[in-house]
Design an enzyme around this catalytic site. Structure first.
Site, PDB file in Angstrom:
ATOM      1  N   GLU A 251       0.840  -1.203   0.000  1.00  0.00           N
ATOM      2  CA  GLU A 251       0.000   0.000   0.000  1.00  0.00           C
ATOM      3  C   GLU A 251       0.868   1.243   0.000  1.00  0.00           C
ATOM      4  O   GLU A 251       1.989   1.243   0.510  1.00  0.00           O
ATOM      5  CB  GLU A 251      -0.932  -0.047   1.225  1.00  0.00           C
ATOM      6  CG  GLU A 251      -1.829   1.150   1.432  1.00  0.00           C
ATOM      7  CD  GLU A 251      -2.779   1.475   0.290  1.00  0.00           C
ATOM      8  OE1 GLU A 251      -2.332   1.517  -0.869  1.00  0.00           O
ATOM      9  OE2 GLU A 251      -3.964   1.732   0.566  1.00  0.00           O
ATOM     10  N   ASP A 252       0.344   2.304  -0.574  1.00  0.00           N
ATOM     11  CA  ASP A 252       1.104   3.553  -0.628  1.00  0.00           C
ATOM     12  C   ASP A 252       1.217   4.207   0.739  1.00  0.00           C
ATOM     13  O   ASP A 252       2.296   4.625   1.152  1.00  0.00           O
ATOM     14  CB  ASP A 252       0.496   4.534  -1.652  1.00  0.00           C
ATOM     15  CG  ASP A 252      -1.011   4.727  -1.496  1.00  0.00           C
ATOM     16  OD1 ASP A 252      -1.610   4.224  -0.518  1.00  0.00           O
ATOM     17  OD2 ASP A 252      -1.611   5.395  -2.366  1.00  0.00           O
TER      18      ASP A 252
ATOM     19  N   ASP B 126      -3.051   5.716   6.747  1.00  0.00           N
ATOM     20  CA  ASP B 126      -3.524   6.977   7.312  1.00  0.00           C
ATOM     21  C   ASP B 126      -4.358   6.635   8.550  1.00  0.00           C
ATOM     22  O   ASP B 126      -3.803   6.287   9.590  1.00  0.00           O
ATOM     23  CB  ASP B 126      -4.288   7.730   6.224  1.00  0.00           C
ATOM     24  CG  ASP B 126      -4.706   9.134   6.622  1.00  0.00           C
ATOM     25  OD1 ASP B 126      -4.093   9.710   7.522  1.00  0.00           O
ATOM     26  OD2 ASP B 126      -5.651   9.661   6.014  1.00  0.00           O
TER      27      ASP B 126
ATOM     28  N   PHE C 167      -0.945  16.334   3.605  1.00  0.00           N
ATOM     29  CA  PHE C 167      -1.453  15.613   2.450  1.00  0.00           C
ATOM     30  C   PHE C 167      -0.368  15.531   1.389  1.00  0.00           C
ATOM     31  O   PHE C 167       0.129  16.547   0.919  1.00  0.00           O
ATOM     32  CB  PHE C 167      -2.711  16.272   1.886  1.00  0.00           C
ATOM     33  CG  PHE C 167      -3.476  15.333   1.005  1.00  0.00           C
ATOM     34  CD1 PHE C 167      -4.370  14.420   1.555  1.00  0.00           C
ATOM     35  CD2 PHE C 167      -3.261  15.309  -0.366  1.00  0.00           C
ATOM     36  CE1 PHE C 167      -5.052  13.517   0.745  1.00  0.00           C
ATOM     37  CE2 PHE C 167      -3.936  14.412  -1.172  1.00  0.00           C
ATOM     38  CZ  PHE C 167      -4.834  13.522  -0.615  1.00  0.00           C
TER      39      PHE C 167
ATOM     40  N   ARG D 165      -0.159  11.570  -9.627  1.00  0.00           N
ATOM     41  CA  ARG D 165       0.390  10.231  -9.348  1.00  0.00           C
ATOM     42  C   ARG D 165       1.757  10.040  -9.999  1.00  0.00           C
ATOM     43  O   ARG D 165       2.569   9.252  -9.528  1.00  0.00           O
ATOM     44  CB  ARG D 165      -0.549   9.138  -9.880  1.00  0.00           C
ATOM     45  CG  ARG D 165      -1.865   9.023  -9.139  1.00  0.00           C
ATOM     46  CD  ARG D 165      -2.555   7.715  -9.523  1.00  0.00           C
ATOM     47  NE  ARG D 165      -3.970   7.691  -9.191  1.00  0.00           N
ATOM     48  CZ  ARG D 165      -4.463   7.365  -7.999  1.00  0.00           C
ATOM     49  NH1 ARG D 165      -3.653   7.049  -7.026  1.00  0.00           N
ATOM     50  NH2 ARG D 165      -5.757   7.350  -7.792  1.00  0.00           N
TER      51      ARG D 165
HETATM   52  P1  IMP Z   1      -6.893   5.195   5.515  1.00  0.00           P
HETATM   53  O1  IMP Z   1      -8.010   4.243   5.301  1.00  0.00           O
HETATM   54  O2  IMP Z   1      -7.342   6.437   6.231  1.00  0.00           O
HETATM   55  O3  IMP Z   1      -5.681   4.604   6.148  1.00  0.00           O
HETATM   56  O4  IMP Z   1      -6.534   5.762   4.105  1.00  0.00           O
HETATM   57  C1  IMP Z   1      -5.671   5.156   3.276  1.00  0.00           C
HETATM   58  C2  IMP Z   1      -5.898   5.642   1.876  1.00  0.00           C
HETATM   59  O5  IMP Z   1      -6.195   7.033   1.868  1.00  0.00           O
HETATM   60  C3  IMP Z   1      -4.657   5.469   1.077  1.00  0.00           C
HETATM   61  O6  IMP Z   1      -4.716   4.264   0.373  1.00  0.00           O
HETATM   62  C4  IMP Z   1      -4.677   6.647   0.152  1.00  0.00           C
HETATM   63  O7  IMP Z   1      -5.363   6.295  -1.012  1.00  0.00           O
HETATM   64  C5  IMP Z   1      -5.471   7.700   0.856  1.00  0.00           C
HETATM   65  N1  IMP Z   1      -4.635   8.716   1.500  1.00  0.00           N
HETATM   66  C6  IMP Z   1      -4.412   8.900   2.827  1.00  0.00           C
HETATM   67  N2  IMP Z   1      -3.576   9.919   3.038  1.00  0.00           N
HETATM   68  C7  IMP Z   1      -3.243  10.386   1.817  1.00  0.00           C
HETATM   69  C8  IMP Z   1      -2.375  11.452   1.383  1.00  0.00           C
HETATM   70  O8  IMP Z   1      -1.722  12.182   2.139  1.00  0.00           O
HETATM   71  N3  IMP Z   1      -2.294  11.613   0.034  1.00  0.00           N
HETATM   72  C9  IMP Z   1      -2.965  10.844  -0.865  1.00  0.00           C
HETATM   73  N4  IMP Z   1      -3.773   9.838  -0.488  1.00  0.00           N
HETATM   74  C10 IMP Z   1      -3.917   9.618   0.836  1.00  0.00           C
HETATM   75 MG    MG Z   2      -4.537   4.111  -1.891  1.00  0.00          MG
END
Ligand code: IMP
Ligand code: MG
Length: 175
Positions: free
Chosen positions: A96-97, A100, A149, A162
């Site tokens: 995963e990238d 969060d 972000f 991207r």
């Molecule tokens: P989570 O479910 O809150 O952990 O969110 C994870 C997903 O939110 C990641 O797979 C990203 O697609 C997106 N995301 C969270 N933070 C960022 C950011 O700073 N930039 C771009 N995408 C983000």
């Molecule tokens: Mg993602």
């Protein structure tokens, strides 16, 4: 107006990806792994990571929708594309990238664990530790970053940026 500034330059990303690939190759020496990328953000990380992993490896991809075009998590995760193969008895590495809140990876992890893989690990290039609401951590983390972000190296804002080679902070101000 949107402005970008570099948070992690490409050479630091490359060095970190090589280090993570080295750890994965050592941890799974003599075994094969299935790398599962989360579309679309993880594709560039997966492509670079995979080419440095010295193991027999196959790819699969999963897609979920959670963010829409907003920067904040909507709180719900929906499966858009499942994996193509059974993962039973396989060494699965979810790629995963960014971690969060952790809601997305919690949802995907539960889905993949239901396959009863032999082992299950998470590789996340970026980790916004301070934002976590779900009790989940990645086994292989590239960089812990502050609550900003970020875009580039696969990460988007409304599908843009991207393709930036560096990881950048996106500041948007209303004019
Ligand atoms: P989570 O479910 O809150 O952990 O969110 C994870 C997903 O939110 C990641 O797979 C990203 O697609 C997106 N995301 C969270 N933070 C960022 C950011 O700073 N930039 C771009 N995408 C983000
Ligand atoms: Mg993602």
């Amino acid at each position: 107006m949107e402005t970008l500034h570099i948070l992690i330059p490409r050479d630091q990303v490359a060095a970190k990806v090589a280090e993570l690939a080295g750890r994965i190759s050592a941890d799974f020496a003599g075994e094969s792994v299935v790398l599962i990328g989360v579309l679309k953000g993880a594709t560039i990380f997966l492509a670079d990571l995979a080419r440095q992993i010295r193991l027999e490896a196959s790819f699969d991809f999963i897609a979920v929708s959670s963010y829409g075009n907003a920067k904040e998590h909507s709180g719900e995760v929906r499966l858009v594309k499942d994996v193509d193969q059974s993962l039973e008895g396989k060494n699965v590495i979810l790629v995963e990238d960014i971690l969060d809140t952790g809601l997305t990876l919690t949802y995907i992890s539960n889905l993949l664990l239901a396959h009863q893989p032999k082992s299950f690990k998470i590789a996340a290039l970026l980790d916004k530790v301070s934002r976590r609401t779900a009790p989940i951590h990645a086994d292989y983390v590239g960089f812990e970053i502050p609550d900003e972000f970020v875009v580039g190296y696969g990460l988007d804002f409304a599908e843009r940026y991207r393709n930036l080679p560096d990881i950048c902070v996106l500041d948007s101000e209303k004019a």
